[in-house]
Design a protein around this motif. Structure first.
Motif, short mmCIF file in Angstrom:
data_model
loop_
_atom_site.label_atom_id
_atom_site.label_comp_id
_atom_site.label_asym_id
_atom_site.label_seq_id
_atom_site.Cartn_x
_atom_site.Cartn_y
_atom_site.Cartn_z
N VAL A 426 -0.03 0.89 -7.39
CA VAL A 426 0.82 0.47 -6.25
C VAL A 426 0.11 0.75 -4.93
O VAL A 426 0.09 -0.10 -4.02
N ALA A 427 -0.49 1.94 -4.81
CA ALA A 427 -1.19 2.29 -3.57
C ALA A 427 -2.39 1.37 -3.35
O ALA A 427 -2.66 0.93 -2.22
N GLY A 428 -3.10 1.05 -4.42
CA GLY A 428 -4.25 0.16 -4.29
C GLY A 428 -3.87 -1.23 -3.85
O GLY A 428 -4.51 -1.83 -2.97
N ILE A 429 -2.81 -1.77 -4.46
CA ILE A 429 -2.35 -3.11 -4.07
C ILE A 429 -1.89 -3.11 -2.62
O ILE A 429 -2.15 -4.05 -1.87
N ALA A 430 -1.20 -2.05 -2.21
CA ALA A 430 -0.74 -1.95 -0.82
C ALA A 430 -1.92 -1.91 0.15
O ALA A 430 -1.93 -2.60 1.18
N LEU A 431 -2.94 -1.10 -0.16
CA LEU A 431 -4.13 -1.02 0.71
C LEU A 431 -4.84 -2.37 0.79
O LEU A 431 -5.29 -2.79 1.86
N ALA A 432 -4.97 -3.04 -0.35
CA ALA A 432 -5.62 -4.35 -0.37
C ALA A 432 -4.84 -5.35 0.47
O ALA A 432 -5.42 -6.13 1.24
N ALA A 433 -3.49 -5.32 0.35
CA ALA A 433 -2.66 -6.26 1.12
C ALA A 433 -2.79 -5.99 2.62
O ALA A 433 -2.89 -6.92 3.43
N VAL A 434 -2.80 -4.71 3.00
CA VAL A 434 -2.93 -4.37 4.42
C VAL A 434 -4.30 -4.80 4.95
O VAL A 434 -4.41 -5.31 6.08
#
Length: 877
Positions: A426-434
């Motif tokens: 979840v954190a990785g997907i969030a960082l990638a999206a940002v």
């Protein structure tokens, strides 16, 4: 205890060799990445500082804090303002060269060639070009011609040629006065300082003044002076620097060559650093693959040595000694393998540089990071990978070692493992999206370098976190996927049913084996996808910025000359068209300027000679095709109401205003002498609306054709236009190919790294499959005892390997493609429109190789299991 550990290593060296190979390749990967980054930086710095020659300092304008008034005053600086004679007399100043240049036309015996005239120096080593024959100009009216230009004019040392200012000729339409000069030298341009012009003509000081309409060389405008300052070791005396600084004109600063190179590199977007960081991520992943191989190797080693470890405990060895023995073994393995890996990386990079296949004149540049980082990282990763096995070694008791050990681990991951893995994803997907959002909102990251660096690190962290989460949770989802595929495979017969049962029996072992291959395939797919995206995106961006290969402008270029150019081997297409200079009315956001309007029949004519994307371009009597960016200011054109207003000139007077609808496309480098080059319907020239004051010839080359070189095509174009008295020829193709070669060099390295990544994955899957078969010695013997044939046992192991390879391989390809797209978008968005390809060929090959390798990896273990008598296998277990 250490001697015993070394003896145990020698005894089990066959099992340690695959793990050592994996860590060696990972270390070679990292060392090669550092070496490539060093070589790329060195090459870029040498290219961007080619103007220095052998000078080590330059005097340049510091415009960072100047207002318009101060800038205008600074731009009026002349040679005399630099106090050249005083600089030459300063203690510690060994040489001085003023850098000034101008466009000229050179003629001899009725042949005419355009070129770039640059100032000379007393010491020819300070020149940006190399004098290969004769000497540099020293007295009045002397020149050194580029080798190609001299060949076109059939000019030799001692001959006389005529030189006329190209600027003066284009200013008022009249022919400039020619000056007779003597050829004293022949020059080459090995560093590509003047590749755009096919080399540079070195001229005496008085000749530069004459060509620029100045009475004396001291009154010629100059913005840069190069100095050769004496060095004591690697430093220039402070006394010399202070003396030089006191002579500098206002707003000018003294800068070392290395500093200038680093600033130039920074202005290019720190491409080498980005590439190094981009590849280093894959190097770390390669080490993770190796770590899994090592972890599995040591787990089985400890299991096989349980009786030996128990005996050591019996004779007095403590738990700490056994723990330290395993870690010592891992450290020795890591250090030896990493050292060999560094040597392999240096050897590979040396071979790459020596072969010259990069086309960038790369050199092997060694730094401390090349040795320290891979060796330290390899040793640390090996030790960390062995920690679990070291703990297992401490739990061995003599009683446990005397009875058979069940090696099957039926445990599944706990809630904590699942929670950590999901949080990481979840954190990785969030960082990638940002990071994607930041790139989009910052126009590709070009606005703020610091913000872009943060965004890049966020994307890398996002991809790493997501992938780590997938690896942590692999014990949950990989066995489920394999079971699903195994259910279908079980329909094939008894061997497939046994393979499916083995997969269900030990999810941790299956997850460990599959994860090793998953990481390797993900790595390969990421690099393959990133490489393909990089190549396509950069090729499109380069084509946009260098839209035309060769450009010629001249009022006496004839149709027959254009036909001669079309017939040159290596010329793919040519456009000969009338042209005229007009004035573009400015807006509040964008000042106007001179525009060269070219008359064409339709947009297809332009498409045939331009490499830019002009699919939607349309040219009617009411339209003008214009670039998006001003060639002089770099700012984007803004047309009020979508219309461009031009003031057409006739006999030096404004005749009328021509208003046309502006269709804008991104094409550049057609000419740097005008704010823009626009294309209009040729009927504007035939009906009297526009007068053709010159002609333009746009040439598209086929440099991929066998036997065709850029230099030869450029030279032949010059020769075809030799009868023109004022034709100006420039070759953006030279710069375009330089950048294209750099992209190709990166792609070649990535292809090499793909091969390395495949090798690591294959070593990993082969080793873990072999070790898992050794773990199942008792199982295999039991199956043989109840009637399973040797062929069925071999087939069951092959099916198991096939299922692991297929599921892990397909999962790795999907993950790698997504990571490759993310990396390509974040890194390349600032250069142009990013292409998102799916590499069917590369991914298909990787999957096929993984499957074949997995099957081969099962051959020897299956042979051992099938040929070992059941009674003997049961007694060994």
């Amino acid at each position: 205890m250490w001697s015993i550990t070394l003896k145990l290593m020698r005894k089990t060296k066959r099992m340690l060799i695959p793990a050592g190979i994996a860590i060696m390749i990972g270390a070679a990967f990292i060392a090669s990445t550092f070496l490539f980054g060093n070589a790329m930086k060195d090459s870029l710095i040498r290219q961007t500082t080619a103007m220095f020659g052998d000078s080590n300092y330059s005097i340049t304008l510091d415009s960072s804090a100047l207002n318009d008034k101060e800038l205008n005053a600074a731009y009026a600086t002349t040679v005399g303002d630099f106090h050249i004679d005083q600089l030459r007399g300063t203690e510690g100043v060994d040489g001085v060269r003023v850098s000034t240049e101008t466009g000229v036309n050179v003629s001899k015996d009725g042949k005419h060639v355009s070129g770039e005239l640059i100032s000379t120096a007393k010491d020819k080593a300070m020149l940006p070009v190399t004098i290969t024959q004769g000497d540099q100009p020293k007295d009045s009216n002397e020149v050194a011609l580029p080798k190609s230009l001299a060949a076109q004019l059939d000019a030799h040392i001692g001959d006389t040629v005529d030189i006329a200012s190209r600027t003066a000729a284009s200013g008022d339409g009249a022919k400039a006065k020619a000056e007779q000069v003597r050829v004293v030298g022949i020059a080459t341009d090995p560093n590509g300082a003047y590749s755009y012009y096919g080399g540079a003509i070195v001229g005496s000081d008085n000749l530069l003044a004459l060509m620029q309409g100045a009475d004396d060389f001291n009154t010629v405008n100059a913005m840069t002076v190069y100095l050769d300052l004496s060095e004591n070791g690697n430093e220039v005396a402070a006394k010399t620097l202070d003396a030089v600084n006191r002579l500098l004109p206002k707003h000018f600063t003294l800068m070392a060559k290395q500093q200038a190179g680093e600033q130039n590199l920074k202005s290019l977007g720190n491409g080498a650093d980005v590439v190094t960081q981009f590849l280093m991520c894959f190097g770390v992943l390669a080490m993770l693959v190796a770590a899994l191989v090592i972890a599995n190797t040591f787990q089985v080693l400890v299991a096989q040595r349980r009786r030996t470890l128990a005996l050591l405990r019996t004779v007095g060895a403590t738990k700490n000694q056994l723990h330290g023995s395993v870690l010592f073994e891992a450290a020795v393995l890591g250090l030896i393998a990493s050292t060999f890996g560094v040597g392999l990386g240096v050897l590979l990079m040396w071979a790459l540089c020596a072969s010259g296949v990069t086309g960038q004149n790369m050199r092997l540049v060694i730094s401390w990071q090349v040795f320290a980082v891979p060796i330290a990282f390899g040793a640390i990763m090996t030790i960390l990978a062995s920690l679990g096995s070291a703990r297992s070694a401490t739990s061995v008791t003599p009683l446990e070692a005397l009875r058979p050990i069940e090696t099957v681990d039926r445990r599944r991951g706990g809630i904590a493992r699942a929670s950590i893995g999901v949080l990481l994803i979840v954190a990785g997907i969030a960082l990638a999206a940002v990071s994607i959002w930041r790139i989009q909102s910052a126009d590709g990251g070009a606005a703020d370098e610091a913000q872009y660096s943060v965004t890049l690190m966020m994307a890398i962290a996002g991809a790493a976190s997501t992938f780590l989460g997938m690896v942590v949770t692999a014990v949950f989802w990989l066995p489920v996927l394999m079971k699903g595929v195994g259910v279908l495979a079980a329909l094939a017969g008894p061997s497939a049913k046994v393979a499916n049962a083995n997969i269900r029996k030990n999810p941790r072992r299956i997850a460990s084996t599959g994860t090793a291959l998953l990481i390797g395939v993900t790595l390969v797919s990421t690099i393959a996808t990133g490489a393909a995206s990089s190549k396509q995106t950069m090729n499109d961006a380069i084509a946009t910025r260098y839209s035309v290969d060769i450009v010629a402008v001249g009022d006496d270029i004839s149709r027959s000359m254009a036909d001669d150019v079309t017939g040159i081997d290596g010329v793919d297409a040519a456009l000969y068209a009338p042209a005229t200079v007009v004035t573009l009315d400015g807006t509040d956001d964008e000042p106007g300027g001179q525009v060269l309007l070219v008359g064409v029949r339709n947009a297809d004519q332009v498409r045939h000679v331009m490499r830019a994307r002009l699919d939607d371009a349309n040219i009617t009597p009411n339209d003008v095709l214009m670039p998006r960016y001003n060639a002089l200011t770099g700012k984007r054109f803004a047309f009020a109401g979508g219309n461009a207003e031009f003031k057409a000139m006739h006999d030096g007077k404004a005749e009328h205003t021509l208003t046309l609808h502006a269709e804008q496309n991104d094409y550049r480098r057609v000419s740097g002498d005008y704010a823009a080059v626009g294309f209009v319907d040729e009927r504007h020239f035939s009906d009297g609306g526009l007068d053709a004051t010159t002609h333009m010839l746009l040439v598209k080359t086929d440099t991929d054709k066998p036997g065709v070189s850029v230099d030869n095509v450029y030279t032949q174009v010059q020769e075809a236009l030799a009868d023109s008295t004022n034709a100006t020829v420039s070759g953006p193709v030279a710069e375009r190919l330089q950048w294209a070669q750099m992209v190709d060099s990166m792609m070649m390295l990535m292809v090499g790294l793909i091969a390395v990544a495949v090798l690591i994955a294959l070593v990993g899957v082969a080793n873990t499959l072999s070790l898992s078969v050794i773990e199942r010695t008792r199982e295999s013997a039991t199956l043989r005892a109840i009637g399973m044939t040797r062929g069925q046992l071999r087939a069951s192991l092959a099916v198991e390997a096939l299922l692991i390879a297929l599921v892990s391989g397909v999962s790795g390809i999907l993950l790698g493609t997504l990571f490759g797209w993310l990396g390509a978008y974040v890194v390349l968005e600032q250069f142009g429109t990013v292409v998102f390809p799916f590499e069917w060929g590369a991914n298909g090959i990787v999957l096929m190789v993984s499957v074949v390798a997995a099957l081969l990896a099962s051959v020897l273990p299956a042979h051992r299991a099938a040929n070992t008598p059941p009674v003997e296998a049961l007694s060994e277990a």
